[in-house]
Design an enzyme around this catalytic site. Structure first.
Site, mmCIF file in Angstrom:
data_model
loop_
_atom_site.group_PDB
_atom_site.id
_atom_site.type_symbol
_atom_site.label_atom_id
_atom_site.label_comp_id
_atom_site.label_asym_id
_atom_site.label_seq_id
_atom_site.Cartn_x
_atom_site.Cartn_y
_atom_site.Cartn_z
ATOM 1 N N LYS A 9 0.838 -1.194 0.000
ATOM 2 C CA LYS A 9 0.000 0.000 0.000
ATOM 3 C C LYS A 9 0.884 1.260 0.000
ATOM 4 C CE LYS A 9 -3.534 -2.516 2.686
ATOM 5 N NZ LYS A 9 -4.377 -2.483 3.906
ATOM 6 N N TYR A 49 -11.908 -3.097 -2.682
ATOM 7 C CA TYR A 49 -12.393 -3.336 -1.312
ATOM 8 C C TYR A 49 -13.918 -3.421 -1.238
ATOM 9 C CZ TYR A 49 -7.874 -2.809 1.098
ATOM 10 O OH TYR A 49 -6.602 -2.992 1.578
ATOM 11 N N ASN A 112 -1.370 -0.385 7.608
ATOM 12 C CA ASN A 112 -0.760 -1.707 7.820
ATOM 13 C C ASN A 112 0.012 -2.221 6.598
ATOM 14 O OD1 ASN A 112 -2.930 -2.380 6.241
ATOM 15 N ND2 ASN A 112 -3.911 -3.736 7.730
ATOM 16 N N HIS A 115 -1.419 -5.653 1.582
ATOM 17 C CA HIS A 115 -2.667 -6.384 1.397
ATOM 18 C C HIS A 115 -2.373 -7.769 0.829
ATOM 19 C CE1 HIS A 115 -6.570 -7.606 -0.194
ATOM 20 N NE2 HIS A 115 -5.912 -7.943 -1.283
ATOM 21 N N GLU A 126 -9.134 -10.647 -7.495
ATOM 22 C CA GLU A 126 -8.199 -9.523 -7.346
ATOM 23 C C GLU A 126 -7.110 -9.564 -8.418
ATOM 24 O OE1 GLU A 126 -9.048 -9.004 -2.554
ATOM 25 O OE2 GLU A 126 -7.105 -9.754 -3.185
HETATM 26 P P1 GTP Z 1 -6.184 -6.542 3.518
HETATM 27 O O1 GTP Z 1 -5.138 -7.556 3.226
HETATM 28 O O2 GTP Z 1 -5.725 -5.114 3.312
HETATM 29 O O3 GTP Z 1 -7.505 -6.840 2.833
HETATM 30 O O4 GTP Z 1 -6.410 -6.621 5.093
HETATM 31 P P2 GTP Z 1 -7.149 -7.780 5.876
HETATM 32 O O5 GTP Z 1 -7.702 -8.798 4.939
HETATM 33 O O6 GTP Z 1 -6.196 -8.248 6.922
HETATM 34 O O7 GTP Z 1 -8.346 -6.989 6.572
HETATM 35 P P3 GTP Z 1 -9.767 -6.575 5.927
HETATM 36 O O8 GTP Z 1 -9.904 -7.102 4.546
HETATM 37 O O9 GTP Z 1 -10.796 -6.906 6.926
HETATM 38 O O10 GTP Z 1 -9.624 -4.989 5.887
HETATM 39 C C1 GTP Z 1 -9.033 -4.359 4.794
HETATM 40 C C2 GTP Z 1 -8.229 -3.186 5.288
HETATM 41 O O11 GTP Z 1 -9.090 -2.252 5.893
HETATM 42 C C3 GTP Z 1 -7.214 -3.516 6.373
HETATM 43 O O12 GTP Z 1 -5.984 -3.947 5.859
HETATM 44 C C4 GTP Z 1 -7.064 -2.200 7.074
HETATM 45 O O13 GTP Z 1 -6.129 -1.357 6.395
HETATM 46 C C5 GTP Z 1 -8.433 -1.601 6.945
HETATM 47 N N1 GTP Z 1 -9.181 -1.848 8.172
HETATM 48 C C6 GTP Z 1 -9.719 -3.006 8.609
HETATM 49 N N2 GTP Z 1 -10.331 -2.856 9.786
HETATM 50 C C7 GTP Z 1 -10.182 -1.544 10.097
HETATM 51 C C8 GTP Z 1 -10.609 -0.740 11.195
HETATM 52 O O14 GTP Z 1 -11.245 -1.208 12.134
HETATM 53 N N3 GTP Z 1 -10.264 0.582 11.138
HETATM 54 C C9 GTP Z 1 -9.574 1.125 10.104
HETATM 55 N N4 GTP Z 1 -9.258 2.418 10.119
HETATM 56 N N5 GTP Z 1 -9.145 0.398 9.085
HETATM 57 C C10 GTP Z 1 -9.452 -0.914 9.065
HETATM 58 MG MG MG Z 2 -8.885 -8.342 3.293
#
Ligand code: GTP
Ligand code: MG
Length: 151
Positions: A9, A49, A112, A115, A126
């Site tokens: 990212k 997303y 973080n 992805h 994707e």
């Molecule tokens: P990705 O690999 O980026 O998809 O992350 P993930 O699969 O571990 O988590 P998820 O798909 O649930 O969420 C996608 C992204 O949304 C995360 O990587 C975070 O950057 C963001 N995100 C998820 N939960 C939160 C939250 O509670 N607050 C905020 N600000 N961002 C969040």
């Molecule tokens: Mg995810």
């Protein structure tokens, strides 16, 4: 051949972590089969997303993903979807184990740095969203027989 979509990212790119992240995946034994650097549009980020569209952080998340260069990649290897996620670590870096990419290199959930696809279906979707078929490179590496113990 199992493949997954992994993206660094904008925060990971700006912090100079591209080589570090690629290096970890390479050293594990996974194979890089597609890579590009691109600034996704907000609309594109929303597509990527889409499953999170009802979450309160959706807008900020898509805004952020489209705020700068992203390094988009496809990685190949046995179990790469699930183990790729393991190398990446838990979504919230406060909960990611040390030794994982997020655990070692990130601090808050909204930044973080990386992805990874969360399953075979999302990996397929994707990869298709980010890459054209001809951008995926099929090749053999000489190390494969040492990584997998087969010819
Ligand atoms: P990705 O690999 O980026 O998809 O992350 P993930 O699969 O571990 O988590 P998820 O798909 O649930 O969420 C996608 C992204 O949304 C995360 O990587 C975070 O950057 C963001 N995100 C998820 N939960 C939160 C939250 O509670 N607050 C905020 N600000 N961002 C969040
Ligand atoms: Mg995810």
């Amino acid at each position: 051949n199992e493949r997954t979509f992994i993206a660094i990212k904008p925060d990971g790119v700006q912090r100079g972590l591209v080589a570090e992240i690629i290096s970890r995946l390479e050293r594990k034994g996974f194979k890089l089969v597609a890579i590009k650097i691109t600034v996704p549009s907000k609309e594109f980020a929303q597509k990527h997303y889409h499953d999170l569209k009802d979450r309160p952080f959706f807008n900020g998340l898509c805004q952020f993903l489209s705020s700068g260069p992203v390094v988009a990649m496809v990685w190949e290897g046995e179990g790469v979807i699930k183990y790729g996620r393991k190398l990446i670590g838990a979504t919230n870096p406060q909960a990611s184990e040390p030794g994982t990419i997020r655990g070692d290199l990130a601090v808050v959930v909204g930044r973080n740095i990386i992805h990874g696809s969360d399953g075979p279906e999302t990996a397929k979707d994707e990869i298709n969203l980010w890459f054209k078929p001809q951008e995926l490179v099929n090749y053999k590496s000489n190390e494969e027989k040492w990584i997998y113990g087969v010819n």
